[in-house]
Design an enzyme around this catalytic site. Sequence first.
Site, PDB file in Angstrom:
ATOM      1  N   HIS A  11      35.127  38.751  43.696  1.00  0.00           N
ATOM      2  CA  HIS A  11      34.762  39.937  44.475  1.00  0.00           C
ATOM      3  C   HIS A  11      33.955  39.433  45.677  1.00  0.00           C
ATOM      4  CE1 HIS A  11      34.785  41.594  40.316  1.00  0.00           C
ATOM      5  NE2 HIS A  11      35.138  42.739  40.855  1.00  0.00           N
TER       6      HIS A  11
ATOM      7  N   ASP B 204      44.906  40.279  33.597  1.00  0.00           N
ATOM      8  CA  ASP B 204      43.529  39.884  33.314  1.00  0.00           C
ATOM      9  C   ASP B 204      43.472  39.688  31.810  1.00  0.00           C
ATOM     10  OD1 ASP B 204      42.593  39.884  35.874  1.00  0.00           O
ATOM     11  OD2 ASP B 204      41.129  41.484  35.601  1.00  0.00           O
TER      12      ASP B 204
ATOM     13  N   ASP C 179      34.070  47.682  26.668  1.00  0.00           N
ATOM     14  CA  ASP C 179      34.752  46.544  27.270  1.00  0.00           C
ATOM     15  C   ASP C 179      33.968  45.253  26.999  1.00  0.00           C
ATOM     16  OD1 ASP C 179      36.658  45.289  28.714  1.00  0.00           O
ATOM     17  OD2 ASP C 179      36.055  46.066  30.673  1.00  0.00           O
TER      18      ASP C 179
ATOM     19  N   GLU D  75      44.393  47.812  39.187  1.00  0.00           N
ATOM     20  CA  GLU D  75      44.089  47.418  37.801  1.00  0.00           C
ATOM     21  C   GLU D  75      43.717  48.659  36.991  1.00  0.00           C
ATOM     22  OE1 GLU D  75      41.504  43.998  37.434  1.00  0.00           O
ATOM     23  OE2 GLU D  75      40.704  44.791  35.555  1.00  0.00           O
TER      24      GLU D  75
ATOM     25  N   ASP E  34      39.433  37.224  32.796  1.00  0.00           N
ATOM     26  CA  ASP E  34      38.387  38.217  33.067  1.00  0.00           C
ATOM     27  C   ASP E  34      37.611  38.376  31.756  1.00  0.00           C
ATOM     28  OD1 ASP E  34      36.791  40.202  33.931  1.00  0.00           O
ATOM     29  OD2 ASP E  34      38.367  41.535  34.653  1.00  0.00           O
TER      30      ASP E  34
ATOM     31  N   ASP F 128      30.397  38.641  44.806  1.00  0.00           N
ATOM     32  CA  ASP F 128      30.156  37.513  43.874  1.00  0.00           C
ATOM     33  C   ASP F 128      29.760  36.253  44.629  1.00  0.00           C
ATOM     34  OD1 ASP F 128      31.154  39.115  41.827  1.00  0.00           O
ATOM     35  OD2 ASP F 128      33.168  38.237  41.924  1.00  0.00           O
TER      36      ASP F 128
ATOM     37  N   ASP G  22      35.080  42.208  26.872  1.00  0.00           N
ATOM     38  CA  ASP G  22      35.519  41.076  27.719  1.00  0.00           C
ATOM     39  C   ASP G  22      35.370  39.718  27.045  1.00  0.00           C
ATOM     40  OD1 ASP G  22      36.434  42.384  30.058  1.00  0.00           O
ATOM     41  OD2 ASP G  22      34.398  42.628  30.810  1.00  0.00           O
TER      42      ASP G  22
ATOM     43  N   GLU H  12      45.013  44.470  32.275  1.00  0.00           N
ATOM     44  CA  GLU H  12      43.977  43.763  31.504  1.00  0.00           C
ATOM     45  C   GLU H  12      44.110  44.119  30.028  1.00  0.00           C
ATOM     46  OE1 GLU H  12      40.193  43.244  33.277  1.00  0.00           O
ATOM     47  OE2 GLU H  12      39.114  43.462  31.386  1.00  0.00           O
TER      48      GLU H  12
ATOM     49  N   HIS I 209      41.620  46.617  28.624  1.00  0.00           N
ATOM     50  CA  HIS I 209      41.745  47.949  29.221  1.00  0.00           C
ATOM     51  C   HIS I 209      42.873  48.713  28.518  1.00  0.00           C
ATOM     52  CE1 HIS I 209      39.865  46.575  33.328  1.00  0.00           C
ATOM     53  NE2 HIS I 209      39.069  46.389  32.295  1.00  0.00           N
TER      54      HIS I 209
HETATM   55  C1  XUL Z   1      36.253  45.638  34.991  1.00  0.00           C
HETATM   56  C2  XUL Z   1      37.231  44.649  35.479  1.00  0.00           C
HETATM   57  C3  XUL Z   1      36.951  44.085  36.829  1.00  0.00           C
HETATM   58  C4  XUL Z   1      38.168  43.885  37.671  1.00  0.00           C
HETATM   59  C5  XUL Z   1      37.873  43.438  39.077  1.00  0.00           C
HETATM   60  O1  XUL Z   1      36.518  46.132  33.734  1.00  0.00           O
HETATM   61  O2  XUL Z   1      38.147  44.283  34.790  1.00  0.00           O
HETATM   62  O3  XUL Z   1      36.272  42.901  36.631  1.00  0.00           O
HETATM   63  O4  XUL Z   1      39.007  42.932  37.096  1.00  0.00           O
HETATM   64  O5  XUL Z   1      37.058  44.311  39.775  1.00  0.00           O
HETATM   65 CO    CO Z   2      39.703  42.949  35.151  1.00  0.00          CO
END
Ligand code: XUL
Ligand code: CO
Length: 438
Positions: A100, A295, A306, A231, A338, A103, A308, A267, A270
């Site tokens: 991003h 992702d 989430d 996304e 991610d 970042d 991750d 993702e 998600h």
């Molecule tokens: C949030 C997510 C973000 C996007 C990029 O859940 O996945 O990190 O991948 O903004």
């Molecule tokens: Co993501």
Amino acid sequence: MSLFSDVAPIRFEGPDSKNDFAFKVYDKDRLVLGKRMADWLRLTVCYWHSFNWPGADVFGGGTLPRPWLGARVTQAMAEQKLDAAFDFLARLGVPYFTFHDTDVMAEADTLEEHGANLKRIAVLIAEKMAKTKIKLLWGTANLFSHPRYAAGAATNPDPEVFAYAAAQVCFILEATHRLGGENYVLWGGREGYDTLLNTELKGELDRFGRFLSMVVDHKHKIGFKGTILIEPKPFEPTKHQYDRDVAAVFAFLQHYGLTKEVRVNIEVNHATLAGLDFEHEIAAAIAYGIFGSIDVNRGDPRNGWDTDQFPNNAQDLTPAMLQIVQAGGLDTGGFNFDAKLRRQSLDPNDLYLAHIAGIDTLARALLAAEAVIVEKRFAKLREERYAGWNAALGKKIMANEYTLSTLADHAVKSGIDPKPRSGKQELFESIIAGACRF
Ligand code: XUL
Ligand code: CO
């Protein structure tokens, strides 16, 4: 020297290696169905979780050693982070990274300063990329952390916020283009609502459509050849996000005439949060012609948020991998980790261990998908299941040779009496399980 310099470059040592800092399965040049493993997987490390996340949670602050983070990130801190990030990427040996705008850059107080700070760090990123040959899979804008975006960016009730977001996207899309990025991602983190009571749903969708059209027009104006990706995510941070899943994104793209311009970045967690299987989202995107990138991560089966986490279950990922391989693989997309460490993973080298395990998991799923395809049984069973659609009746129906009433006549006159047949789910599942032996 950086925080990540302790570890020697990661190599493939094979399944018998006892070295934690080696790949056991991922062998980048190994040919899988005629293509290098590295080219199937297009592995990518994300900047935000790996280098920008301090290990904070809702109950406490950062725990991870990230000396380049602080209350206000200066240019010197951003440069220290960049050195460490590229040291890590090069030692891990992945071909791509993602980031991003916020970042990578020094914090800014005004939009003008934002643009200047981003340009300044982008020059240094370009130097690192040239030196290491590491490429940019995609760039994106952070349109969700700053308080100005609390009610969304493109879907904000205030057009000045829309304009602010437009400027931010304009800067980072151009930076992504200059860095040779292969895609540009929009994740609508706060493009949604917390309560419908205060929300003009149609108006917000129209404004979101306008925003996306402006992004697409600008992409063409500057000659960016990469893919624009949305996304999907159903919720978190907002209660409802407009891009809740692939089907919702496709409906949105179709409504605003963008199905040929925008694809999806899917993702894993998600999809899980949307109550869908990851492989369903991929299959839906392929069916609608909007499959773009991945992702990769996982959730926790007992947590509805989430988390991750890094993927560690190849059998879970094999059906998705099979879909991707059968579709010919990723085009401009990649597998972007991610994923983040746990809060107690304090050792800088934990970041290597997490990625190595995730990469080997993907490699295992890829080899399993190859085994399923090479064995041919899976495809044969599916072919048999749908055989009628390749025979006379099925072909005629799909060639528009019947209306509802002429088909009814045909059905009555020919005296058809179709018998239910087994779907063989357990057999299909056992073939997948049997292929997961790597
Ligand atoms: C949030 C997510 C973000 C996007 C990029 O859940 O996945 O990190 O991948 O903004
Ligand atoms: Co993501």
